[in-house]
Design an enzyme around this catalytic site. Structure first.
Site, PDB file in Angstrom:
ATOM      1  N   LYS A 189       3.146   2.674  -3.143  1.00  0.00           N
ATOM      2  CA  LYS A 189       4.507   1.667  -2.435  1.00  0.00           C
ATOM      3  C   LYS A 189       3.981   0.374  -3.478  1.00  0.00           C
ATOM      4  CE  LYS A 189       5.615  -0.587   0.163  1.00  0.00           C
ATOM      5  NZ  LYS A 189       6.299  -1.808  -0.742  1.00  0.00           N
ATOM      6  N   GLU A 264      -8.005  -3.685   0.838  1.00  0.00           N
ATOM      7  CA  GLU A 264      -8.431  -5.017  -0.339  1.00  0.00           C
ATOM      8  C   GLU A 264      -8.519  -5.798   0.082  1.00  0.00           C
ATOM      9  OE1 GLU A 264     -11.347  -4.958  -2.543  1.00  0.00           O
ATOM     10  OE2 GLU A 264     -11.466  -2.782  -2.486  1.00  0.00           O
ATOM     11  N   CYS A 298      -6.349 -12.952  -5.510  1.00  0.00           N
ATOM     12  CA  CYS A 298      -7.386 -12.760  -4.468  1.00  0.00           C
ATOM     13  C   CYS A 298      -8.467 -13.136  -4.321  1.00  0.00           C
ATOM     14  CB  CYS A 298      -6.981 -10.828  -3.491  1.00  0.00           C
ATOM     15  SG  CYS A 298      -8.002 -10.212  -5.590  1.00  0.00           S
ATOM     16  N   GLU A 395      -6.623 -19.329   3.136  1.00  0.00           N
ATOM     17  CA  GLU A 395      -6.511 -18.107   1.558  1.00  0.00           C
ATOM     18  C   GLU A 395      -5.153 -19.310   1.960  1.00  0.00           C
ATOM     19  OE1 GLU A 395      -4.946 -14.806   1.443  1.00  0.00           O
ATOM     20  OE2 GLU A 395      -5.833 -13.964  -0.914  1.00  0.00           O
TER      21      GLU A 395
HETATM   22  P1  NAD Z   1       1.272  -8.484   1.450  1.00  0.00           P
HETATM   23  O1  NAD Z   1       0.011  -8.294   2.022  1.00  0.00           O
HETATM   24  O2  NAD Z   1       2.256  -8.905   2.068  1.00  0.00           O
HETATM   25  O3  NAD Z   1       1.668  -7.079   0.873  1.00  0.00           O
HETATM   26  C1  NAD Z   1       1.102  -6.074   0.356  1.00  0.00           C
HETATM   27  C2  NAD Z   1       1.884  -4.935   0.305  1.00  0.00           C
HETATM   28  O4  NAD Z   1       1.762  -4.429   1.623  1.00  0.00           O
HETATM   29  C3  NAD Z   1       3.045  -4.964  -0.358  1.00  0.00           C
HETATM   30  O5  NAD Z   1       3.350  -3.109  -0.490  1.00  0.00           O
HETATM   31  C4  NAD Z   1       4.688  -4.929   0.908  1.00  0.00           C
HETATM   32  O6  NAD Z   1       5.266  -4.964   0.637  1.00  0.00           O
HETATM   33  C5  NAD Z   1       3.348  -4.341   2.093  1.00  0.00           C
HETATM   34  N1  NAD Z   1       3.627  -4.006   2.540  1.00  0.00           N
HETATM   35  C6  NAD Z   1       4.071  -5.186   4.185  1.00  0.00           C
HETATM   36  N2  NAD Z   1       4.605  -5.138   5.293  1.00  0.00           N
HETATM   37  C7  NAD Z   1       3.804  -4.246   5.479  1.00  0.00           C
HETATM   38  C8  NAD Z   1       3.965  -2.683   6.521  1.00  0.00           C
HETATM   39  N3  NAD Z   1       4.386  -3.368   8.305  1.00  0.00           N
HETATM   40  N4  NAD Z   1       3.396  -1.948   6.710  1.00  0.00           N
HETATM   41  C9  NAD Z   1       3.719  -1.349   5.330  1.00  0.00           C
HETATM   42  N5  NAD Z   1       2.960  -2.616   4.236  1.00  0.00           N
HETATM   43  C10 NAD Z   1       4.080  -3.618   4.815  1.00  0.00           C
HETATM   44  O7  NAD Z   1       0.262  -9.553   0.618  1.00  0.00           O
HETATM   45  P2  NAD Z   1       1.019  -9.598  -0.801  1.00  0.00           P
HETATM   46  O8  NAD Z   1       1.609 -11.151  -0.405  1.00  0.00           O
HETATM   47  O9  NAD Z   1       2.147  -8.592  -1.140  1.00  0.00           O
HETATM   48  O10 NAD Z   1      -0.270 -10.548  -1.933  1.00  0.00           O
HETATM   49  C11 NAD Z   1      -1.170 -11.453  -1.715  1.00  0.00           C
HETATM   50  C12 NAD Z   1      -1.979 -10.909  -0.683  1.00  0.00           C
HETATM   51  O11 NAD Z   1      -2.939  -9.264  -1.567  1.00  0.00           O
HETATM   52  C13 NAD Z   1      -3.630 -12.211  -0.517  1.00  0.00           C
HETATM   53  O12 NAD Z   1      -3.422 -11.885   1.116  1.00  0.00           O
HETATM   54  C14 NAD Z   1      -5.008 -11.494  -1.625  1.00  0.00           C
HETATM   55  O13 NAD Z   1      -5.990 -11.894  -1.329  1.00  0.00           O
HETATM   56  C15 NAD Z   1      -4.246  -9.887  -1.611  1.00  0.00           C
HETATM   57  N6  NAD Z   1      -4.851  -9.251  -2.532  1.00  0.00           N
HETATM   58  C16 NAD Z   1      -6.288  -8.408  -2.562  1.00  0.00           C
HETATM   59  C17 NAD Z   1      -7.082  -7.701  -3.562  1.00  0.00           C
HETATM   60  C18 NAD Z   1      -8.143  -7.843  -3.543  1.00  0.00           C
HETATM   61  O14 NAD Z   1      -8.725  -6.930  -4.161  1.00  0.00           O
HETATM   62  N7  NAD Z   1      -8.845  -8.066  -2.456  1.00  0.00           N
HETATM   63  C19 NAD Z   1      -5.745  -7.846  -4.861  1.00  0.00           C
HETATM   64  C20 NAD Z   1      -4.855  -8.313  -4.457  1.00  0.00           C
HETATM   65  C21 NAD Z   1      -4.665  -8.597  -3.879  1.00  0.00           C
END
Ligand code: NAD
Length: 492
Positions: A189, A264, A298, A395
């Site tokens: 997803k 992650e 990230c 962040e």
């Molecule tokens: P997010 O947590 O909002 O979404 C991530 C994923 O989770 C998306 O596919 C989203 O649709 C899904 N999601 C959201 N709510 C959910 C739920 N209730 N149940 C299941 N899935 C759900 O993150 P974002 O805004 O898309 O991305 C930014 C974040 O990702 C930042 O905090 C960034 O640091 C982190 N990130 C971490 C890494 C790493 O390798 N550590 C890499 C890239 C991004």
């Protein structure tokens, strides 16, 4: 492909993206309830296409397809699985222009960076794990029994791969390549606002010969499709990349179901410039660390810690250098800084800038909104904030850099380690002993010395503290997608 070929980027036109469906069991299908999501180009704010929006019934169909495809994929000789994954990487390189244009229009990524970074890294990952597929092996052990004792490494089953918006292609390949190499099947997803490259990859998987049902791609909303996938009883492993807040939710669901999970999550890395630093390297690394991917990274380095003897010099250089970094249309090959991925992402970054002003932060450069149609924010450097400011501690996920002075090595390490996060960290120094001494003391899954964001498929990557747990990349990633079984055969 040589490094020069990778970096050479033809001018790409904005692509016309077809309306996309879900990829389930090797078929392209509409969502059962017919739902669709509009996808917006963040550089123009125009709707570029729509994609099917999966609900719980579609996620269930995808998990069933993955379960049905599992036994044959797991039983296939690893070498053959590797060959198929290698074809995936070759097709990605053949279709690189299409992947670059798709990723750029979806996320607002400059095409100049999308080819050498996003598309190349993702293709490299398939190539790397294609090779490692047949190196997944058990071992024989000497036991106290008259027995032939050995271990087997077996796939886990169905992997739920949930990824964020900022590096869609890389973050999906980071999960899919090792999971598939180890013989698992996947339901993926992607982020609701940036699903286009994941869906395009469905075509590439089919063309490469990945059997139907081995990879299923369900675009949809987090709280709907994402949550349905997290909670599905047919899922054997969750691989989640995203925010710390949603990661905690995913961990709670996995904890209740006792399903293994890799997390992650967010980051807030510090870059330390010591008094013996090469200033050219230090400034280059500092700028790369906060403008790359418009700070939506990230492992961005949005906290710059500078030895007090260099503090004003570094601020002065940044005030001149940062406004010169080309910002604008991601499809202009000169552009280095694109828009933010969405309106709410820009609003969040601008909120942090307002808070910095309110707290008496000195805006060294930036702070405004460029006169462009998309979701742009000026790259902004802020000095003199206290270490406990939320702008320093949280962040930000935008093109903001806070700069703070320090006097001693111990103080720099303590400041670097002072946030809840621990994904990446870095330092710039010409002192080799200091480089290793400080690297060992930084709370982070990866440390860079004298550069920033050097990532390679061979080097493990992951967080500590609120940045998550588990490791991706490297042979370590295969540990997250296999389980070890012990077999003892009595010879008596
Ligand atoms: P997010 O947590 O909002 O979404 C991530 C994923 O989770 C998306 O596919 C989203 O649709 C899904 N999601 C959201 N709510 C959910 C739920 N209730 N149940 C299941 N899935 C759900 O993150 P974002 O805004 O898309 O991305 C930014 C974040 O990702 C930042 O905090 C960034 O640091 C982190 N990130 C971490 C890494 C790493 O390798 N550590 C890499 C890239 C991004």
């Amino acid at each position: 492909m040589t490094a020069t070929e990778q970096l050479a980027d033809p001018t790409l036109a904005r692509p016309a993206i077809p309306a996309r469906q879900l990829f389930i069991g090797g078929q392209w299908v509409e969502a059962v309830d017919g739902g669709r999501t509009e996808i917006v180009d963040p550089a123009t704010t125009e709707v570029i296409t729509t994609v099917a929006e999966a609900g719980a019934a579609d996620v269930d169909a995808a998990v069933q397809a993955a379960r049905a495809a599992g036994p044959a994929w797991a039983a296939m000789p690893a070498r053959e699985r590797g060959r198929i994954l290698h074809r995936v990487s070759l097709l990605m390189r053949e279709r690189a222009d299409e992947l670059v244009a798709t990723e750029s229009i979806d996320v607002g990524k400059p095409v100049s960076l999308c080819r050498p970074v996003d598309v190349t890294t993702a293709a490299d990952q398939y190539e790397y794990y294609a090779g490692l597929a047949q190196a997944i092996e058990g071992s024989t052990r000497s036991t106290g029994f008259p027995a032939l004792a050995y271990t087997r490494r077996e796939p886990l089953g169905v992997v739920a791969a949930i990824t964020p918006f900022n590096f869609p292609l890389i973050l999906s390949s980071t999960k899919l390549a090792p999971a598939l190499a180890a013989g698992n099947t996947v339901v993926h997803k992607p982020a609701d606002i940036a699903p286009l490259s994941a869906l395009l990859m469905g075509e590439i998987f089919a063309e490469a010969g990945v059997p139907a049902g081995v990879v299923n791609i369900v675009s949809g909303l987090g709280p709907v499709a994402g949550d349905a996938l997290l909670n599905h009883p047919g899922v054997d492993k969750i691989a989640f990349t995203g925010s710390t807040a949603v990661g905690r939710h995913a961990a709670a669901v996995a904890g209740e179901a006792l399903v293994p999970i890799t997390l992650e999550l967010g980051g807030n890395a510090a870059q330390i410039i010591f008094e013996d630093a090469d200033l050219d390297k230090a400034i280059g690394s500092a700028i790369k660390g906060f403008v790359f991917n418009t700070g939506q990274f990230c492992m961005a380095g949005p906290r710059l810690l500078v030895h007090s003897s260099l503090y004003e010099t570094v601020l002065s250089i940044l005030s001149q250098a940062v406004p010169g970094v080309p910002l604008g249309d991601p499809f202009d090959p000169e552009t280095v800084i694109g828009p933010m991925a969405g309106e709410q992402h820009r609003a969040k970054a601008e909120g942090f800038i307002a808070q910095a002003r309110a707290e008496g932060g000195r805006i060294v450069t930036g702070g405004g909104r460029p006169d462009l149609p998309g979701y742009f924010v000026e790259p902004t450097v802020i000095a003199d904030l206290p270490n406990d400011s939320r702008v320093v501690q949280d962040e930000v996920f935008g093109p903001l850099l806070t700069v703070q002075p320090f006097d001693t090595e111990e103080e720099a390490i303590a400041m670097a380690n002072s946030t809840a996060y621990g994904l990446a960290s870095g330092l710039v120094t010409e002192n080799v002993a200091r480089a290793h001494r400080v690297a060992a003391q930084l709370d982070a899954g990866i440390v860079w010395v004298n550069d920033w964001a050097m990532l390679d498929p061979t080097m493990p990557f992951g967080g500590v503290k609120s940045s998550g747990h588990g490791r991706e990349y490297g042979p370590e990633a295969l540990d997250a997608y296999t389980r070890t079984k012990s077999v003892l055969v009595s010879l008596a």
